[in-house]
Write a protein that holds these residues in place. Structure first.
Motif, short mmCIF file in Angstrom:
data_model
loop_
_atom_site.label_atom_id
_atom_site.label_comp_id
_atom_site.label_asym_id
_atom_site.label_seq_id
_atom_site.Cartn_x
_atom_site.Cartn_y
_atom_site.Cartn_z
N VAL A 239 0.84 -1.20 0.00
CA VAL A 239 0.00 0.00 0.00
C VAL A 239 0.88 1.25 0.00
CG1 VAL A 239 -1.73 1.30 1.32
CG2 VAL A 239 -1.94 -1.19 1.07
N ASN A 240 1.89 1.27 0.87
CA ASN A 240 2.79 2.43 0.92
C ASN A 240 3.51 2.64 -0.41
OD1 ASN A 240 2.10 2.69 3.58
ND2 ASN A 240 3.92 1.62 4.35
N GLY B 287 3.55 -11.65 -7.55
CA GLY B 287 3.38 -10.24 -7.90
C GLY B 287 3.05 -9.39 -6.68
N GLY B 288 3.86 -8.40 -6.41
CA GLY B 288 3.61 -7.51 -5.28
C GLY B 288 3.88 -8.16 -3.94
N ASN B 289 4.69 -9.22 -3.92
CA ASN B 289 4.99 -9.83 -2.61
C ASN B 289 5.91 -8.90 -1.81
OD1 ASN B 289 7.74 -10.43 -3.18
ND2 ASN B 289 7.33 -12.56 -3.70
N PRO B 290 5.95 -9.08 -0.49
CA PRO B 290 6.67 -8.11 0.34
C PRO B 290 8.14 -7.90 -0.05
CG PRO B 290 5.25 -9.47 1.72
CD PRO B 290 5.19 -10.06 0.34
N VAL B 291 8.81 -8.94 -0.51
CA VAL B 291 10.23 -8.80 -0.82
C VAL B 291 10.46 -8.00 -2.11
CG1 VAL B 291 12.28 -10.09 -1.57
CG2 VAL B 291 11.03 -10.80 0.49
N ILE C 174 8.42 -5.89 -3.40
CA ILE C 174 7.98 -4.52 -3.10
C ILE C 174 9.07 -3.78 -2.32
CG2 ILE C 174 6.39 -3.18 -1.64
CD1 ILE C 174 4.97 -3.89 -4.16
N ALA C 175 9.73 -4.48 -1.40
CA ALA C 175 10.82 -3.84 -0.64
C ALA C 175 11.93 -3.40 -1.59
CB ALA C 175 11.36 -4.79 0.43
N ALA C 176 12.24 -4.25 -2.57
CA ALA C 176 13.25 -3.88 -3.57
C ALA C 176 12.81 -2.64 -4.34
CB ALA C 176 13.49 -5.05 -4.53
N ALA C 177 11.56 -2.63 -4.77
CA ALA C 177 11.06 -1.51 -5.56
C ALA C 177 11.06 -0.22 -4.74
CB ALA C 177 9.65 -1.83 -6.07
N ILE D 241 -7.33 -2.00 4.79
CA ILE D 241 -8.18 -2.61 3.76
C ILE D 241 -8.74 -1.53 2.83
CG2 ILE D 241 -10.36 -3.83 3.34
CD1 ILE D 241 -9.83 -5.41 5.94
N ALA D 242 -9.16 -0.40 3.40
CA ALA D 242 -9.73 0.67 2.58
C ALA D 242 -8.69 1.24 1.63
CB ALA D 242 -10.30 1.76 3.49
N ALA D 243 -7.47 1.47 2.14
CA ALA D 243 -6.41 2.00 1.29
C ALA D 243 -6.08 1.02 0.17
CB ALA D 243 -5.16 2.29 2.13
N ARG D 244 -6.01 -0.24 0.51
CA ARG D 244 -5.74 -1.29 -0.46
C ARG D 244 -6.81 -1.33 -1.55
NH1 ARG D 244 -3.90 -7.28 -0.35
NH2 ARG D 244 -5.86 -7.89 -1.29
#
Lengths: 439, 439
Positions: free
Chosen positions: A103-104, A315-319, A321-324, B26-29
């Motif tokens: 999300v961030n 796709g979009g897994n935490p690892v 995403i952390a790289a991105a 959840i809302a942000a997502r």
């Protein structure tokens, strides 16, 4: 990238002897990976280490990397390594559980785009997101017809291979595909570029509508890299207007120009002053970690997202995403877009100076750190063999580049964004040397 | 996995209140990722840390992971983390340069397969390699027709969505696709399973040949997971023989059963005593790092590999290969295949014991750590609602599972391969509790 050109110009051939260890590695590779796997250069490079813009081979020799856009913030950037390691040691699941990271990151990513582009989906490769974008466009428009440039490359799945004429070989374009010539700023007068491109797009739309496929989307790499690198920023606005007038979707493929490479903007489409319906991105996004995304106007995405179940395990897994997120940090903190603009400009100036003295250099063009050098023969025609010789001469001088363009005659110079003024000097010294030898 | 079932059975709904922080996430997502993104469970889980078979949420609560096969050697396994970190700090490029890692890993991987399977190509996701396998099969056979099981799932690109009936929603099967019922060991007598399945495959081949698409390939997940988990090992041999007699290609989709999960063999197809033409693998291959592969008989791969240029930027890069090699290390060193066999057997025995006392548990089946529990109603019919309630009851008891099967009534229990006897006890205690409540 233009595969037929890479295969033609750069593949290893047994005519160029290598040391026994390399020969045995090549033989094992050929046996186990099969004939689809090609190697760059007549004498392939066996790399073992990278740092910034430097790559090192098995003998410890140092190469200047003027080609790899994946390692966009520099090979083995410590901030990216640290972010990946931290997340990999903490948690790596998927998007069916809640996680703050995605999300961030998504908020940061969308903040770099026009406000109309308000949602994003993740996959692992540029091919996957282009494949997805075609499906989204087809669902939104109810039509199948796609327009691409003559030597477009949009990926390797069945669906995107069918819209990638540059792949060549035994592949065939889909019947629902029309091609338009890229805005060739070397051969078409600047004043005519936008008009010609738009007229070609309009004609293709008409043809698709007349012949039953209907018109779904125009998709272009906004720096036209596989076509030969055409940076003129006036081209897309009128064409995209025509696309929207015809009820179609404009997909900006930012796999090549995205993430600040053009120096002028975070995204290639911003240079053209257009707002795409869908934006795809990949290669440099995670500095080599497999992550890709499709950003979208939510009203275009909506019907697909509601009616077609789509899930991408990694796709979009935490690892990833952390790289991105770490890549975005570095682009901001090290002001890499500004660096791409400044150093890219310096590089083009130097190359133009060298080219001015040389009858075989027809054009030096680009923006930021996406630079093309057009190699021509005595008659001014594209010189595929000459470009091949220059690429291999540069490799012998331990500077890595490749080629692109329909005729495989455009040198593709696309280094990590941390390329420095010193690297430009190094590059140009070797390039002058390569130009000085007969080719 | 069966998406329509997941969406139907597990999605978050506003009827089940969550705390304000979760609600806001959840809302942000929903706003940023859009409606394609679904969450498991009526009360979604917000995970922040994982270790072995344990997952921890934002409040520090500990969950038993009995679902995630991607983190196959355990969440955040230190050997994998270390291998990835080391390679990420050293070099991460692509397969157009020589690198020893990919050759060494490929040799190890092919050593786990019959000798006829002698080449391997890499991509990032199971979807990508299934998409590639279809193209290879089509090129080899000159035909397009594909046979899948009734509720097959083979991925998310346009081409593999067209052969994945379980996705449901607004997707449509391709006209070149025929479905055959899976070998339903709960409803079809064991003695008839192989014969019925083979007869259905033969009929589908005939139909494809009669109607112009021709016959290219039979592709099956060799544990039939999205169909409902059917482990009978007698089924595929006669069907594959029929496929080969008809000039077709057999593709073993090992994304689910591969890498030792069945406890009996490294690959699901080995349990059936068949030699596939193409073998695809993904999910657990890199313990969450995006890597996938297609292993092949070189004579089947050859024409595609020679004539169709294919390059996958991240596929087989040094970092994802390092992850995959570390996963193989752990499977060997920690004897995880043996653990899957032993602990899986213990789990099925315990579940069968619990189920014997309960009229709503129709069947407990599986092999190794792929276990299905059939939930039925009073009449013996599949009970989708009951399965959904059990999944959510287990989630409230902090044990993570899901469902599969055409009717969404089969509990899918598929933990990391490091699942222990203690985990089995934990699981069964909570399962007994969930069964004891009305559902």
């Amino acid at each position: 990238m233009s595969f037929s050109n890479i295969m033609d110009s750069n593949s290893y051939s047994a005519d160029h002897p290598v040391d026994p260890a390399t020969e045995s590695l090549i033989a094992a590779r050929d046996r186990i990976l099969g004939p689809a796997y090609r190697l760059f250069y007549q004498r392939p490079v066996h790399l073992v280490r990278g740092e910034g813009t430097r790559l090192y081979d098995a003998d410890g020799a140092c190469y200047l990397d003027a080609y790899n856009n994946v390692a966009s913030v520099g090979h083995c950037h410590p901030h990216v390594v640290e972010a990946v390691t931290r997340q990999l040691s903490t948690l790596n699941t998927h998007t069916r559980y809640l996680h703050g990271g995605i999300v961030n990151y998504s908020e940061r990513l969308l903040d770099t785009m026009p406000e109309q582009i308000d949602q994003v989906m993740y996959a692992c490769t540029g091919s996957e997101v282009n494949d997805l974008a075609l499906r989204v466009a087809e669902m939104y428009t109810g039509a199948k017809g796609v327009i691409v440039t003559t030597d477009a490359y949009h990926g390797n799945t069945a669906a995107v291979t069918a819209i990638s004429p540059s792949i060549g070989g035994a592949t065939v374009l889909g019947e629902h595909v029309r091609t338009v010539p890229p805005p060739d700023s070397y051969r078409v007068p600047a004043a005519e570029l936008a008009e010609t491109f738009t007229a070609d797009v309009v004609a293709a739309i008409t043809d698709l509508k007349d012949r039953g496929a209907g018109f779904s989307a125009l998709i272009v790499d906004t720096i036209f890299s596989s076509d030969g690198i055409y940076p003129d920023p006036s081209v897309l606005a009128p064409a995209v207007e025509a696309v929207h007038r015809a009820g179609g979707v404009f997909i900006a493929d930012e796999v090549q120009p995205g993430f600040g490479r053009t120096g002028e903007a975070m995204w290639g489409f911003l240079r053209h002053g257009v707002v795409p319906d869908l934006v795809t991105m990949g290669k440099p996004m995670g500095n080599g970690m497999p992550i890709a995304a499709m950003a979208a106007r939510s009203e275009v995405l909506d019907v697909f997202a509601r009616e077609v179940p789509y899930f991408n395990t990694f796709g979009g897994n935490p690892v990833t995403i952390a790289a991105a997120a770490a890549v975005l940090d570095v682009i901001e903190e090290e002001k890499l877009m500004r660096n791409a603009a400044d150093v890219g400009s310096q590089l083009r100036t130097e190359l133009a100076r060298l080219g001015a003295d040389h009858p075989r250099i027809g054009d030096v063009r680009g923006t930021g750190l996406y630079v093309g050098v057009e190699v021509i023969d005595e008659t001014g025609a594209p010189d595929r063999a000459g470009a091949r010789e220059l690429v291999n001469a540069m490799r012998e001088r331990r500077v890595l580049i490749s080629v692109c363009g329909r005729d495989g005659n455009v040198l593709k110079i696309r280094p990590p964004l941390v390329f420095s003024s010193t690297d430009v000097d190094w590059f140009c010294t070797e390039f002058a040397g390569a130009l000085a030898s007969p080719f």
